[in-house]
Design a protein around this motif. Structure first.
Motif, PDB file in Angstrom:
ATOM      1  N   LYS A 188     101.340  48.945  83.528  1.00 27.00           N
ATOM      2  CA  LYS A 188     102.014  49.328  82.459  1.00 27.00           C
ATOM      3  C   LYS A 188     100.900  48.767  81.364  1.00 27.00           C
ATOM      4  CE  LYS A 188     106.172  49.869  79.613  1.00 27.00           C
ATOM      5  NZ  LYS A 188     105.150  49.529  78.467  1.00 27.00           N
ATOM      6  N   SER A 189     100.867  47.552  81.397  1.00 28.56           N
ATOM      7  CA  SER A 189      99.963  46.864  80.238  1.00 28.56           C
ATOM      8  C   SER A 189      98.828  47.328  80.013  1.00 28.56           C
ATOM      9  CB  SER A 189     100.245  45.171  80.410  1.00 28.56           C
ATOM     10  OG  SER A 189     101.564  44.592  80.680  1.00 28.56           O
ATOM     11  N   LEU A 190      97.980  47.318  81.350  1.00 33.16           N
ATOM     12  CA  LEU A 190      96.559  48.059  81.030  1.00 33.16           C
ATOM     13  C   LEU A 190      96.586  49.494  80.718  1.00 33.16           C
ATOM     14  CD1 LEU A 190      95.177  46.598  84.383  1.00 33.16           C
ATOM     15  CD2 LEU A 190      94.788  45.675  82.419  1.00 33.16           C
ATOM     16  N   THR A 191      97.665  50.190  81.112  1.00 31.22           N
ATOM     17  CA  THR A 191      97.573  51.698  80.673  1.00 31.22           C
ATOM     18  C   THR A 191      98.024  51.657  78.970  1.00 31.22           C
ATOM     19  OG1 THR A 191      98.659  52.370  82.729  1.00 31.22           O
ATOM     20  CG2 THR A 191      98.773  53.755  80.867  1.00 31.22           C
ATOM     21  N   ASP A 192      98.884  50.668  78.752  1.00 34.07           N
ATOM     22  CA  ASP A 192      99.196  50.851  77.231  1.00 34.07           C
ATOM     23  C   ASP A 192      98.111  50.335  76.540  1.00 34.07           C
ATOM     24  OD1 ASP A 192     101.862  51.576  77.674  1.00 34.07           O
ATOM     25  OD2 ASP A 192     102.579  49.500  77.410  1.00 34.07           O
ATOM     26  N   PHE A 193      97.265  49.375  76.967  1.00 37.95           N
ATOM     27  CA  PHE A 193      95.914  48.937  76.152  1.00 37.95           C
ATOM     28  C   PHE A 193      95.058  49.986  76.171  1.00 37.95           C
ATOM     29  CE2 PHE A 193      91.644  46.841  76.401  1.00 37.95           C
ATOM     30  CZ  PHE A 193      91.919  46.436  75.281  1.00 37.95           C
ATOM     31  N   CYS A 194      94.856  50.685  77.435  1.00 34.88           N
ATOM     32  CA  CYS A 194      93.632  51.883  77.363  1.00 34.88           C
ATOM     33  C   CYS A 194      93.942  53.119  76.448  1.00 34.88           C
ATOM     34  CB  CYS A 194      93.583  52.203  78.930  1.00 34.88           C
ATOM     35  SG  CYS A 194      92.952  50.942  79.913  1.00 34.88           S
ATOM     36  N   TYR A 195      95.426  53.332  76.558  1.00 30.21           N
ATOM     37  CA  TYR A 195      95.879  54.512  75.913  1.00 30.21           C
ATOM     38  C   TYR A 195      95.710  54.332  74.428  1.00 30.21           C
ATOM     39  CZ  TYR A 195      98.751  58.744  75.125  1.00 30.21           C
ATOM     40  OH  TYR A 195      98.836  60.043  74.812  1.00 30.21           O
TER      41      TYR A 195
END
Length: 201
Positions: A188-195
């Motif tokens: 979730k953290s990596l996705t939030d960052f990328c998004y």
């Protein structure tokens, strides 16, 4: 062919092969790929050297076949089954599955990374796995750019940066104990960052 249709000899051969593979993964995990010898593998598998060489040419051949088998499973493992997901939901699902793939196959992948340092024959196999894992990130971003959903970015640089980030974190998770809940949190953290970095609000 169903298992019950195999002859007793075929079932025994499959069992011995699995014993050798299990012994190899145990040895790789305990000693590392480079220090592991065929004797280390056969002693853990409880088979003779002759039996080992009936199934595999050497340690490199064993690892190569394990990696080939692993590479064949990448697409099905990472591909979302729900086609109605939003871009964000799909990215989060894929991020979690990528990280789980690293953790669940850490014995083989760590052995492969170690083998890469001394044996160039494994480069193509590593690239095949890496490209299969991350081609969906590339597809999601390129598709979204065409629709005008993304910031004005250098696509190739962005995709390579995200790939390196996931590969780096995947390696980090492979070398330490991790729970499913922790994998979900990281995904979730990596996705939030990328998004947020790539997509417009």
């Amino acid at each position: 062919m169903k298992a019950e249709n195999y002859s007793r000899t075929d079932r025994r051969k499959a069992w011995i092969r699995e014993q050798i593979i299990s012994g190899a993964l145990e040895a790789f995990s305990e000693m590392g790929y480079m220090k592991t010898t065929v004797n280390d593998i056969t002693s853990r598998a409880d088979v003779g050297h002759g039996t080992f060489y009936h199934y595999f040419k050497n340690k490199q051949d064993l690892l190569s076949k394990l990696v080939d088998d692993l590479a064949e499973k990448v697409d099905d493992y990472v591909q979302p089954k729900n086609m109605q997901l939003t871009v964000y939901e799909r990215m989060k699902y894929e991020a979690q599955r990528i990280l789980e793939y690293y953790v669940n196959n850490s014995s083989i992948l760590l052995a492969l990374k170690e083998a890469l340092m001394v044996d160039r024959q494994f480069e193509e196999q590593w690239l095949k796995i890496s490209e299969s894992l991350f081609k969906r990130i590339e597809r999601d971003i390129k598709g979204s750019i065409q629709k005008g959903y993304c910031h004005d970015i250098n696509v190739d640089v962005t995709i390579r940066a995200l790939t390196c980030m996931f590969e780096g974190y995947g390696h980090h998770l492979m070398v330490q104990p991790v729970t499913p809940a922790e994998i979900q949190e990281v995904a979730k953290s990596l996705t939030d960052f990328c998004y947020k970095a790539v997509f417009k609000e």
